[in-house]
Write a protein that holds these residues in place. Structure first.
Motif, PDB file in Angstrom:
ATOM      1  N   ALA A  24     -13.714  33.115   3.286  1.00 18.47           N
ATOM      2  CA  ALA A  24     -12.906  33.365   4.479  1.00 18.47           C
ATOM      3  C   ALA A  24     -12.874  32.136   5.380  1.00 18.47           C
ATOM      4  O   ALA A  24     -11.815  31.747   5.888  1.00 18.47           O
ATOM      5  CB  ALA A  24     -13.454  34.574   5.237  1.00 18.47           C
ATOM      6  N   PHE A  25     -14.033  31.510   5.567  1.00 14.88           N
ATOM      7  CA  PHE A  25     -14.072  30.310   6.395  1.00 14.88           C
ATOM      8  C   PHE A  25     -13.277  29.173   5.750  1.00 14.88           C
ATOM      9  O   PHE A  25     -12.549  28.443   6.431  1.00 14.88           O
ATOM     10  CB  PHE A  25     -15.524  29.876   6.594  1.00 14.88           C
ATOM     11  N   PHE A  26     -13.423  29.020   4.433  1.00 17.69           N
ATOM     12  CA  PHE A  26     -12.679  27.993   3.699  1.00 17.69           C
ATOM     13  C   PHE A  26     -11.180  28.193   3.885  1.00 17.69           C
ATOM     14  O   PHE A  26     -10.426  27.238   4.138  1.00 17.69           O
ATOM     15  CB  PHE A  26     -13.066  28.076   2.225  1.00 17.69           C
ATOM     16  N   THR A  45      -0.366  15.897   1.823  1.00 17.10           N
ATOM     17  CA  THR A  45      -0.738  15.478   0.471  1.00 17.10           C
ATOM     18  C   THR A  45      -1.813  14.403   0.510  1.00 17.10           C
ATOM     19  O   THR A  45      -2.748  14.415  -0.299  1.00 17.10           O
ATOM     20  CB  THR A  45       0.507  14.956  -0.276  1.00 17.10           C
ATOM     21  N   ARG A  46      -1.700  13.493   1.456  1.00 19.19           N
ATOM     22  CA  ARG A  46      -2.662  12.384   1.544  1.00 19.19           C
ATOM     23  C   ARG A  46      -4.043  12.842   1.984  1.00 19.19           C
ATOM     24  O   ARG A  46      -5.056  12.348   1.494  1.00 19.19           O
ATOM     25  CB  ARG A  46      -2.126  11.317   2.512  1.00 19.19           C
ATOM     26  N   ILE A  47      -4.098  13.802   2.894  1.00 19.35           N
ATOM     27  CA  ILE A  47      -5.399  14.220   3.431  1.00 19.35           C
ATOM     28  C   ILE A  47      -5.971  15.453   2.727  1.00 19.35           C
ATOM     29  O   ILE A  47      -7.095  15.852   3.016  1.00 19.35           O
ATOM     30  CB  ILE A  47      -5.302  14.515   4.939  1.00 19.35           C
ATOM     31  N   ALA A  48      -5.220  16.042   1.798  1.00 19.88           N
ATOM     32  CA  ALA A  48      -5.651  17.284   1.159  1.00 19.88           C
ATOM     33  C   ALA A  48      -7.026  17.195   0.502  1.00 19.88           C
ATOM     34  O   ALA A  48      -7.870  18.078   0.720  1.00 19.88           O
ATOM     35  CB  ALA A  48      -4.605  17.742   0.142  1.00 19.88           C
ATOM     36  N   PRO A  49      -7.320  16.157  -0.309  1.00 12.89           N
ATOM     37  CA  PRO A  49      -8.651  16.118  -0.945  1.00 12.89           C
ATOM     38  C   PRO A  49      -9.792  16.118   0.062  1.00 12.89           C
ATOM     39  O   PRO A  49     -10.784  16.834  -0.105  1.00 12.89           O
ATOM     40  CB  PRO A  49      -8.608  14.819  -1.766  1.00 12.89           C
ATOM     41  N   GLY A  50      -9.658  15.319   1.118  1.00 12.54           N
ATOM     42  CA  GLY A  50     -10.712  15.259   2.121  1.00 12.54           C
ATOM     43  C   GLY A  50     -10.864  16.558   2.887  1.00 12.54           C
ATOM     44  O   GLY A  50     -11.990  17.011   3.149  1.00 12.54           O
ATOM     45  N   ILE A  51      -9.759  17.192   3.237  1.00 16.24           N
ATOM     46  CA  ILE A  51      -9.819  18.450   3.983  1.00 16.24           C
ATOM     47  C   ILE A  51     -10.452  19.548   3.142  1.00 16.24           C
ATOM     48  O   ILE A  51     -11.276  20.338   3.619  1.00 16.24           O
ATOM     49  CB  ILE A  51      -8.410  18.865   4.439  1.00 16.24           C
ATOM     50  N   LEU A  52     -10.092  19.621   1.877  1.00 15.55           N
ATOM     51  CA  LEU A  52     -10.661  20.636   1.002  1.00 15.55           C
ATOM     52  C   LEU A  52     -12.165  20.433   0.838  1.00 15.55           C
ATOM     53  O   LEU A  52     -12.940  21.401   0.810  1.00 15.55           O
ATOM     54  CB  LEU A  52      -9.959  20.611  -0.354  1.00 15.55           C
ATOM     55  N   TRP A  53     -12.595  19.192   0.747  1.00 19.16           N
ATOM     56  CA  TRP A  53     -14.023  18.930   0.609  1.00 19.16           C
ATOM     57  C   TRP A  53     -14.772  19.240   1.904  1.00 19.16           C
ATOM     58  O   TRP A  53     -15.867  19.799   1.875  1.00 19.16           O
ATOM     59  CB  TRP A  53     -14.250  17.482   0.192  1.00 19.16           C
ATOM     60  N   VAL A 107     -15.510  26.601  -5.617  1.00 17.13           N
ATOM     61  CA  VAL A 107     -14.949  25.813  -6.719  1.00 17.13           C
ATOM     62  C   VAL A 107     -13.746  26.526  -7.325  1.00 17.13           C
ATOM     63  O   VAL A 107     -12.715  25.911  -7.622  1.00 17.13           O
ATOM     64  CB  VAL A 107     -16.024  25.561  -7.804  1.00 17.13           C
ATOM     65  N   ILE A 108     -13.868  27.833  -7.491  1.00 17.52           N
ATOM     66  CA  ILE A 108     -12.784  28.612  -8.095  1.00 17.52           C
ATOM     67  C   ILE A 108     -11.581  28.711  -7.155  1.00 17.52           C
ATOM     68  O   ILE A 108     -10.420  28.660  -7.594  1.00 17.52           O
ATOM     69  CB  ILE A 108     -13.292  30.015  -8.470  1.00 17.52           C
ATOM     70  N   ALA A 109     -11.844  28.850  -5.859  1.00 18.84           N
ATOM     71  CA  ALA A 109     -10.750  29.052  -4.899  1.00 18.84           C
ATOM     72  C   ALA A 109     -10.067  27.757  -4.488  1.00 18.84           C
ATOM     73  O   ALA A 109      -8.924  27.797  -4.003  1.00 18.84           O
ATOM     74  CB  ALA A 109     -11.283  29.756  -3.652  1.00 18.84           C
ATOM     75  N   ALA A 110     -10.719  26.629  -4.644  1.00 20.20           N
ATOM     76  CA  ALA A 110     -10.175  25.364  -4.147  1.00 20.20           C
ATOM     77  C   ALA A 110      -8.782  25.035  -4.693  1.00 20.20           C
ATOM     78  O   ALA A 110      -7.909  24.617  -3.929  1.00 20.20           O
ATOM     79  CB  ALA A 110     -11.154  24.217  -4.448  1.00 20.20           C
ATOM     80  N   PRO A 111      -8.514  25.187  -6.005  1.00 17.50           N
ATOM     81  CA  PRO A 111      -7.154  24.873  -6.483  1.00 17.50           C
ATOM     82  C   PRO A 111      -6.083  25.756  -5.846  1.00 17.50           C
ATOM     83  O   PRO A 111      -4.969  25.288  -5.570  1.00 17.50           O
ATOM     84  CB  PRO A 111      -7.258  25.127  -7.994  1.00 17.50           C
ATOM     85  N   VAL A 112      -6.408  27.022  -5.606  1.00 20.79           N
ATOM     86  CA  VAL A 112      -5.431  27.921  -4.979  1.00 20.79           C
ATOM     87  C   VAL A 112      -5.136  27.464  -3.555  1.00 20.79           C
ATOM     88  O   VAL A 112      -3.969  27.415  -3.130  1.00 20.79           O
ATOM     89  CB  VAL A 112      -5.968  29.362  -4.992  1.00 20.79           C
ATOM     90  N   TRP A 126      -9.342  17.257 -10.995  1.00 24.19           N
ATOM     91  CA  TRP A 126     -10.421  16.420 -10.464  1.00 24.19           C
ATOM     92  C   TRP A 126     -11.054  17.045  -9.237  1.00 24.19           C
ATOM     93  O   TRP A 126     -12.245  16.837  -8.973  1.00 24.19           O
ATOM     94  CB  TRP A 126      -9.908  15.019 -10.153  1.00 24.19           C
ATOM     95  N   LEU A 127     -10.283  17.808  -8.470  1.00 23.73           N
ATOM     96  CA  LEU A 127     -10.867  18.532  -7.337  1.00 23.73           C
ATOM     97  C   LEU A 127     -11.896  19.541  -7.827  1.00 23.73           C
ATOM     98  O   LEU A 127     -13.016  19.628  -7.279  1.00 23.73           O
ATOM     99  CB  LEU A 127      -9.760  19.247  -6.557  1.00 23.73           C
ATOM    100  N   VAL A 128     -11.559  20.292  -8.857  1.00 21.37           N
ATOM    101  CA  VAL A 128     -12.491  21.267  -9.417  1.00 21.37           C
ATOM    102  C   VAL A 128     -13.718  20.575  -9.990  1.00 21.37           C
ATOM    103  O   VAL A 128     -14.865  21.016  -9.788  1.00 21.37           O
ATOM    104  CB  VAL A 128     -11.793  22.116 -10.495  1.00 21.37           C
ATOM    105  N   VAL A 129     -13.507  19.471 -10.709  1.00 19.29           N
ATOM    106  CA  VAL A 129     -14.631  18.729 -11.296  1.00 19.29           C
ATOM    107  C   VAL A 129     -15.568  18.208 -10.212  1.00 19.29           C
ATOM    108  O   VAL A 129     -16.795  18.335 -10.310  1.00 19.29           O
ATOM    109  CB  VAL A 129     -14.113  17.571 -12.175  1.00 19.29           C
ATOM    110  N   SER A 130     -14.999  17.620  -9.167  1.00 15.50           N
ATOM    111  CA  SER A 130     -15.833  17.054  -8.103  1.00 15.50           C
ATOM    112  C   SER A 130     -16.614  18.140  -7.370  1.00 15.50           C
ATOM    113  O   SER A 130     -17.802  17.960  -7.065  1.00 15.50           O
ATOM    114  CB  SER A 130     -14.970  16.266  -7.114  1.00 15.50           C
TER     115      SER A 130
END
Length: 218
Positions: A24-26, A45-53, A107-112, A126-130
């Motif tokens: 829920a927080f994620f 698109t540019r900031i998505a990887p950092g925000i998700l992490w 990890v499972i929810a991140a791609p969604v 690579w997001l899932v792998v990291s």
């Protein structure tokens, strides 16, 4: 060890600090970011990887104080410390239980959730792998922080302050793997460093956590 793992999984869910709260927080973090930075897809698109992490890291923080505090309150921690099972193994099991109830769902929810931030198609894998490599380190480091503050009443804020600096290397290398993967660049170096950090924490911090617990339980 199996019985302790099952017990901690049930306790995490019943206490309200399981995967539901973290997810829920994620979700809230990911949904609010476009409102804060604007709907420009190129920027998202540019900031998505950092925000998700960052969202995954902060979600892991929510349940850290429950790793050992509940056992301390009902006296189970003293029994665990005096059980035939080595305290290092017990701490490792607790870190595994935290990862299964918090890290793995993220990890499972991140791609969604990456769809909401317009993450490039090349970056999902690579997001899932990291996250799969990095989130175990977050749980192990969090268990060490929980061991440091287990005897302190309302030590949740102190726990966050102690753990966050240790999370920084995981965040840097994990986000870099996701960013480079999304941009089609080589991920070998940050991926190797992320794996080294995770392996180092798993190998060393359970011993440090057990030593700290022994001191706090005296």
């Amino acid at each position: 060890m199996k019985a302790l793992l099952v017990r901690d999984l049930k306790l995490a869910v019943r206490a309200g600090g399981g995967f539901g709260l973290g997810l829920a927080f994620f979700l809230i973090v990911v949904v609010l970011v476009p409102f804060a930075v604007g709907p420009e897809t190129a920027l998202l698109t540019r900031i998505a990887p950092g925000i998700l992490w960052i969202g995954a890291l902060l979600a892991c923080l929510l349940s850290l104080d429950r790793i050992l505090a509940l056992d301390r309150e009902d006296g189970s921690l003293d029994l665990i410390a005096t059980a035939p099972l080595p305290l290092e193994a017990a701490v490792s099991v607790k870190a595994l239980a935290h990862w299964l109830t918090t890290g793995l769902p993220l990890v499972i929810a991140a791609p969604v959730l990456g769809v909401l931030l317009n993450l490039r198609g090349e970056g999902y894998g690579w997001l899932v792998v990291s996250l799969a490599i990095g989130t175990p380190a977050l749980s192990v480091i969090g268990t060490f922080g929980a061991a440091l503050t287990v005897g302190i009443k309302r030590g949740g804020l102190l726990l966050s302050l102690l753990v966050l600096p240790l999370y920084v290397p995981v965040l840097i290398f994990g986000a870099e793997v996701a960013r480079r993967g999304a941009e089609g660049l080589s991920v070998a170096t940050p991926l190797a460093l992320l794996g080294a950090v995770t392996c180092g924490t798993i190998a060393l911090l359970p011993f440090a956590s057990a030593a700290v617990l022994r001191v706090n339980l005296r």
